[in-house]
Design a protein around this motif. Sequence first.
Motif, PDB file in Angstrom:
ATOM      1  N   PRO A   1      37.607  28.760  41.653  1.00 37.59           N
ATOM      2  CA  PRO A   1      38.921  29.308  41.280  1.00 37.59           C
ATOM      3  C   PRO A   1      39.084  30.732  41.813  1.00 37.59           C
ATOM      4  CG  PRO A   1      37.467  29.206  39.364  1.00 37.59           C
ATOM      5  CD  PRO A   1      36.725  28.569  40.495  1.00 37.59           C
ATOM      6  N   THR A   2      40.300  31.135  42.093  1.00 35.34           N
ATOM      7  CA  THR A   2      40.599  32.496  42.558  1.00 35.34           C
ATOM      8  C   THR A   2      41.575  33.134  41.581  1.00 35.34           C
ATOM      9  OG1 THR A   2      40.319  31.794  44.843  1.00 35.34           O
ATOM     10  CG2 THR A   2      41.459  33.874  44.495  1.00 35.34           C
ATOM     11  N   ARG A   3      41.182  34.305  41.060  1.00 33.74           N
ATOM     12  CA  ARG A   3      42.035  35.006  40.096  1.00 33.74           C
ATOM     13  C   ARG A   3      42.804  36.113  40.799  1.00 33.74           C
ATOM     14  NH1 ARG A   3      37.611  37.085  36.143  1.00 33.74           N
ATOM     15  NH2 ARG A   3      36.827  37.635  38.204  1.00 33.74           N
ATOM     16  N   PHE A   4      44.084  36.195  40.514  1.00 34.04           N
ATOM     17  CA  PHE A   4      44.948  37.223  41.091  1.00 34.04           C
ATOM     18  C   PHE A   4      45.463  38.127  39.978  1.00 34.04           C
ATOM     19  CE2 PHE A   4      45.076  33.668  43.999  1.00 34.04           C
ATOM     20  CZ  PHE A   4      45.017  34.274  45.258  1.00 34.04           C
TER      21      PHE A   4
ATOM     22  N   TYR B   1      41.452  39.243  43.585  1.00 29.80           N
ATOM     23  CA  TYR B   1      42.445  39.917  44.421  1.00 29.80           C
ATOM     24  C   TYR B   1      43.576  40.500  43.589  1.00 29.80           C
ATOM     25  CZ  TYR B   1      40.260  37.480  48.324  1.00 29.80           C
ATOM     26  OH  TYR B   1      39.355  37.031  49.241  1.00 29.80           O
ATOM     27  N   ALA B   2      44.175  41.561  44.148  1.00 25.47           N
ATOM     28  CA  ALA B   2      45.411  42.108  43.572  1.00 25.47           C
ATOM     29  C   ALA B   2      46.574  41.453  44.300  1.00 25.47           C
ATOM     30  CB  ALA B   2      45.449  43.616  43.791  1.00 25.47           C
TER      31      ALA B   2
ATOM     32  N   LEU C   1      46.453  33.388  37.464  1.00 21.74           N
ATOM     33  CA  LEU C   1      47.172  34.649  37.489  1.00 21.74           C
ATOM     34  C   LEU C   1      46.821  35.438  36.235  1.00 21.74           C
ATOM     35  CD1 LEU C   1      49.414  36.263  38.992  1.00 21.74           C
ATOM     36  CD2 LEU C   1      51.064  35.151  37.471  1.00 21.74           C
ATOM     37  N   ARG C   2      46.784  36.759  36.375  1.00 15.89           N
ATOM     38  CA  ARG C   2      46.612  37.607  35.192  1.00 15.89           C
ATOM     39  C   ARG C   2      47.377  38.904  35.409  1.00 15.89           C
ATOM     40  NH1 ARG C   2      41.397  37.085  33.505  1.00 15.89           N
ATOM     41  NH2 ARG C   2      41.069  39.258  33.049  1.00 15.89           N
ATOM     42  N   PHE C   3      47.833  39.470  34.333  1.00 14.01           N
ATOM     43  CA  PHE C   3      48.539  40.749  34.403  1.00 14.01           C
ATOM     44  C   PHE C   3      48.441  41.364  33.025  1.00 14.01           C
ATOM     45  CE2 PHE C   3      51.493  37.285  33.676  1.00 14.01           C
ATOM     46  CZ  PHE C   3      52.078  37.652  32.479  1.00 14.01           C
ATOM     47  N   VAL C   4      48.793  42.637  32.956  1.00 15.13           N
ATOM     48  CA  VAL C   4      48.724  43.344  31.668  1.00 15.13           C
ATOM     49  C   VAL C   4      49.984  44.182  31.536  1.00 15.13           C
ATOM     50  CG1 VAL C   4      47.410  45.279  32.678  1.00 15.13           C
ATOM     51  CG2 VAL C   4      47.338  44.864  30.212  1.00 15.13           C
TER      52      VAL C   4
ATOM     53  N   PHE D   1      45.706  41.286  50.728  1.00 16.49           N
ATOM     54  CA  PHE D   1      45.565  41.701  49.322  1.00 16.49           C
ATOM     55  C   PHE D   1      44.295  42.529  49.140  1.00 16.49           C
ATOM     56  CE2 PHE D   1      47.857  37.662  47.522  1.00 16.49           C
ATOM     57  CZ  PHE D   1      48.982  37.997  48.265  1.00 16.49           C
ATOM     58  N   ASP D   2      44.377  43.532  48.294  1.00 25.04           N
ATOM     59  CA  ASP D   2      43.180  44.307  47.952  1.00 25.04           C
ATOM     60  C   ASP D   2      42.238  43.448  47.126  1.00 25.04           C
ATOM     61  OD1 ASP D   2      44.159  46.513  49.156  1.00 25.04           O
ATOM     62  OD2 ASP D   2      44.950  47.430  47.332  1.00 25.04           O
TER      63      ASP D   2
END
Length: 342
Positions: A134-137, A83-84, A170-173, A74-75
């Motif tokens: 925590p790890t955010r993706f 990470y993406a 997790l996060r997204f837009v 992952f980038d």
Amino acid sequence: MVKPFVPQLVYVEPRALEYPLGKQLVDKFEGMGIEIRQTTSHNQIRNLPGENHFQKYRTAKSTLVVGLRKTLKFDTSKPSAEYAIPFATGCMGHCHYCYLQTTMGSKPYIRTYVNVEEIFDAAEGYMRERAPEPTRFEASCTSDIVGVDHLTHTLKRAIEYFGESEHGQLRFVTKFAHVDHLLDAKHNGHTRFRFSINDDYIIKYFEPGTSRLSERIEAAVKVAEAGYPLGFIVAPIYLHEGWKEGYHEMFEKLEAALPAFAKRDLTFEMIQHRFTKPAKRVIEQNYPMTKLELDESKRKWKWGRYGIGKYVYTNQEQEDIKDTLGSYINRFFPEAKLEYFT
């Protein structure tokens, strides 16, 4: 109102049929009467219909490739996450300013990856390395994942996967309002659901093929009522005649629509409009009639990552943007957190 995306043409990698989601999607598209072609790899789509670049570009934007994500490294992501996480690539929207036009170059078609469990396994490895932190993706670096998810439900699976995870978030837009299938996902508060918003002028002239502001706000209310942590990305912040009034009206509409409880744990991210020389060439080729202002002489030059410089607003303009929009956020959403301005 923008209808949910339906591809005009579908390509399938042979190995995608070894995965349940691959088979499901092919059955679904066959049932819908959509033309399905074989391809050896999601990177090798050739012979797209169209007489010229303009037509081929538009065909590509309505083409879906069902394939495997082979690179599971992952980038390291944007300012918003560690990470993406790659569930899809490409977007059906036609935003004139979008950076995917340059990063995807001659491959603007939409790709969805069916080896979802393998992507989760890779995420698990990244979380273990950082635990107990925590790890955010970030699931939307190279796509608007919500725009395609009513067909695949991959994002829904990811929301539930991270809902059960101890250290993952997790996060997204999205710019799309097609969120109904995500409202009953068991997210456990581990997913921050963000909407990209802008004033009416920018959505009207530069964001064709996406949901309108009122539709995005309506969707955000549903998402808040489903208990998701909510966020908004104001991007790109673009200076046009009447921009201060335009953004004021945008925040006013948002404040009036959101329920009180949703305003407490709210995040904002602000990204000013920028462009590179290669991006300007591609934009003018893909959207020859655009009103987008891409005059280098009016901008400040800024070194970017990987040695590619970009044109941003001048220091004074940036201060004006920060002060103006910052004051709107303080006034309408005093409890919200402004994560960054870039």
